[in-house]
Write a protein that holds these residues in place. Structure first.
Motif, short mmCIF file in Angstrom:
data_model
loop_
_atom_site.label_atom_id
_atom_site.label_comp_id
_atom_site.label_asym_id
_atom_site.label_seq_id
_atom_site.Cartn_x
_atom_site.Cartn_y
_atom_site.Cartn_z
N GLU A 71 -52.16 -72.24 49.94
CA GLU A 71 -52.23 -70.81 49.27
C GLU A 71 -53.08 -71.30 48.33
OE1 GLU A 71 -51.21 -67.68 49.59
OE2 GLU A 71 -50.48 -68.60 51.49
N ALA A 72 -53.20 -72.62 47.63
CA ALA A 72 -53.79 -73.00 46.50
C ALA A 72 -55.41 -73.24 46.92
CB ALA A 72 -53.45 -74.41 46.02
N GLY A 75 -56.73 -69.62 47.04
CA GLY A 75 -57.20 -69.22 45.91
C GLY A 75 -58.37 -69.77 45.40
N ALA A 80 -60.46 -68.69 42.17
CA ALA A 80 -59.52 -68.60 41.33
C ALA A 80 -59.08 -70.25 41.10
CB ALA A 80 -58.32 -67.72 41.61
N ASP A 81 -58.47 -70.63 39.91
CA ASP A 81 -58.08 -71.75 39.56
C ASP A 81 -56.42 -71.64 39.60
OD1 ASP A 81 -57.27 -74.05 38.29
OD2 ASP A 81 -58.89 -74.17 37.08
N PRO A 82 -55.77 -72.30 40.48
CA PRO A 82 -54.31 -72.30 40.56
C PRO A 82 -53.58 -72.78 39.32
CG PRO A 82 -55.09 -74.13 41.85
CD PRO A 82 -56.40 -73.27 41.39
N GLU A 84 -54.95 -72.19 36.08
CA GLU A 84 -54.93 -71.09 35.15
C GLU A 84 -54.01 -70.09 35.56
OE1 GLU A 84 -56.31 -71.26 32.16
OE2 GLU A 84 -56.73 -73.39 32.81
N GLU A 85 -53.95 -69.88 36.95
CA GLU A 85 -53.33 -68.48 37.57
C GLU A 85 -51.66 -69.12 37.00
OE1 GLU A 85 -53.75 -65.79 39.26
OE2 GLU A 85 -55.55 -66.05 38.45
N ARG A 86 -51.30 -70.30 37.13
CA ARG A 86 -49.82 -70.50 36.81
C ARG A 86 -49.56 -70.19 35.38
NH1 ARG A 86 -47.34 -76.30 38.62
NH2 ARG A 86 -47.48 -75.45 40.67
N LYS A 87 -50.66 -70.71 34.51
CA LYS A 87 -50.28 -70.41 33.01
C LYS A 87 -50.28 -68.81 32.84
CE LYS A 87 -52.99 -74.37 31.34
NZ LYS A 87 -54.16 -74.93 30.60
N ARG A 88 -51.15 -68.03 33.72
CA ARG A 88 -51.10 -66.72 33.43
C ARG A 88 -49.75 -66.10 34.01
NH1 ARG A 88 -52.42 -62.13 36.47
NH2 ARG A 88 -53.35 -60.37 35.07
N GLU A 89 -49.16 -66.75 34.90
CA GLU A 89 -47.89 -66.18 35.43
C GLU A 89 -46.79 -66.25 34.31
OE1 GLU A 89 -47.03 -68.03 39.15
OE2 GLU A 89 -48.80 -67.02 40.30
#
Length: 413
Positions: A71-72, A75, A80-82, A84-89
């Motif tokens: 999945e990573a 992305g 998409a940077d996984p 940064e996505e995690r931080k956003r979540e």
């Protein structure tokens, strides 16, 4: 397929040799020197090598780790940077009003000198009603119910503050993109506590004499500590908590000086307060009454705070006017028909007495630790200490007969 089998993974974990073991396609089994083994996905984005921790091996099987790594990678191919996505979540994991306040309060702690004030109002007035609600389920009716409840409890100023903090809180949600409208926006002070009148109450000398007589007659409910605190507030013109939270280490009674630090001063600037002889005498009595406590006004009740509470004096005075929150029936009004006053009015009375004594305005303002504006703000290195000492001594001489007469009246009765 990768390099690992489930059995191989278990064997590596069992051996426990620290290292990084590749399954291929950027997925690694990490066995640290200390701590539990975990899965990690390495990738390159915009020329930079990055590492994304997936989870502990105890929580994530080999198949699940491969799925997450896949999945990573998907992305990353889409830009998409996984990480940064995690931080956003994590940032958008604000669902309830209580979670929103926790996020907002972190900002308040950085910019407010007293962030505990909005926190106290939130926890006492707001959270019990809507703290657990999701943000999009809060309605204007909920807001109205909260501010009406506070206003009907006889606390108009707190009702206004509650509405103000509700507006700011939901504006914070709009900033974060969690809401599109503010459920408190349409309300104003008329819906809460009403427009607060600026106070100009100052006690006359006759009123001071009457007040201290009432204090003495009712010594069973109005303690000697309260009596001396009011006398000092009247003579020194300091703010309530500057006095009630003071420690003996700040005082030099022999030299008649009180060094109030910038940390405890509302202005954020320290000041040396001259002590008239009368104030020194009252403080010497308080020193004996403190029984070795580092605080001038130690807490007389078993509570978390070591010093007199913020509301103690105002509640004690209000009780003598026949008002005691949360009690039925209300106590007898022992003050008679005189207009009500609060502790802060003692400070205003001091300013009025300074004017009556002919003290120049700039000296009187420094007596109250007000910052002077313009050219007057640049004063000499003594900060008018001698002038302030003379001015406060004149105030002490004005009020001392009223305070002393009250004491003598009590002794004679």
């Amino acid at each position: 397929m990768g390099n690992f089998t489930a059995k191989k993974v278990q064997s590596l974990i069992r051996d426990g040799a620290p290292g990084r073991y590749s399954d291929g396609s950027g997925l690694y089994l990490m066995i640290p020197k200390k701590g539990a083994p975990y899965w990690m996905h390495r990738y390159t984005l915009a020329g930079k090598r990055r590492e994304l921790t997936l989870d502990k091996c105890a929580n994530l099987s080999l198949a699940e780790a491969r799925e997450q790594a896949g999945e990573a990678r998907k992305g990353i191919r889409n830009g998409a940077d996984p990480i940064e996505e995690r931080k956003r979540e994590k940032r958008v994991a604000i669902h309830t009003v209580k979670e929103l306040f926790s996020d907002w309060h972190q900002d308040l702690e950085k910019r407010l000198k007293h962030p505990n004030i909005p926190k106290r109002i939130f926890e006492k007035e707001i959270a019990p009603s809507i703290g657990q609600l999701t943000l999009d389920s809060v309605s204007p009716m909920d807001v109205r119910a909260i501010v009406r409840k506070v206003a009907s409890s006889g606390r108009p100023a707190i009702a206004n503050d509650t509405l103000m903090y509700l507006k700011q809180l939901f504006n914070h949600a709009i900033k974060l993109g969690l809401l599109t409208y503010n459920p408190a926006a349409a309300f104003n002070v008329n819906d809460a506590g009403g427009i607060e009148k600026s106070r100009d109450r100052a006690l006359t000398l006759d009123e001071i004499r009457h007040v201290f007589q009432v204090f003495r007659y009712n010594h069973d409910s109005f303690s000697r500590d309260n009596y001396l605190a009011c006398a000092l507030l009247l003579v020194l013109g300091v703010r309530k908590t500057e006095l009630t939270e003071a420690q003996w280490s700040e005082f030099d009674l022999k030299k008649g000086r009180w060094e109030l630090s910038g940390e405890r001063s509302k202005t954020g600037t320290g000041i040396v307060i001259p002590l008239p002889p009368q104030a020194v005498g009252w403080l010497e009595e308080l020193k004996i009454r403190a029984c070795g406590s580092p605080y001038v006004f130690p807490s007389r009740r078993s509570s978390k705070r070591p010093h007199m509470g913020k509301d103690t004096l105002n509640r004690a005075i209000a009780k003598l006017f026949g008002k005691e929150p949360g009690k039925k029936p209300q106590p007898e009004n022992r003050m008679g028909d005189m207009a009500e006053f609060t502790v802060h009015d003692m400070r205003r009375t001091c300013r009025s007495l300074l004017a009556a004594a002919g003290v120049p305005g700039h000296v009187a303002e420094r007596c109250l630790n007000h910052k002077l504006k313009g050219g007057e703000g640049v004063y000499d290195r003594y900060d008018y200490f001698n002038e302030r000492k003379e001015a406060l001594t004149m105030v002490a001489e004005l009020v001392e007969p009223a305070i002393k007469e009250a004491q003598e009246t009590r002794l004679e009765s």
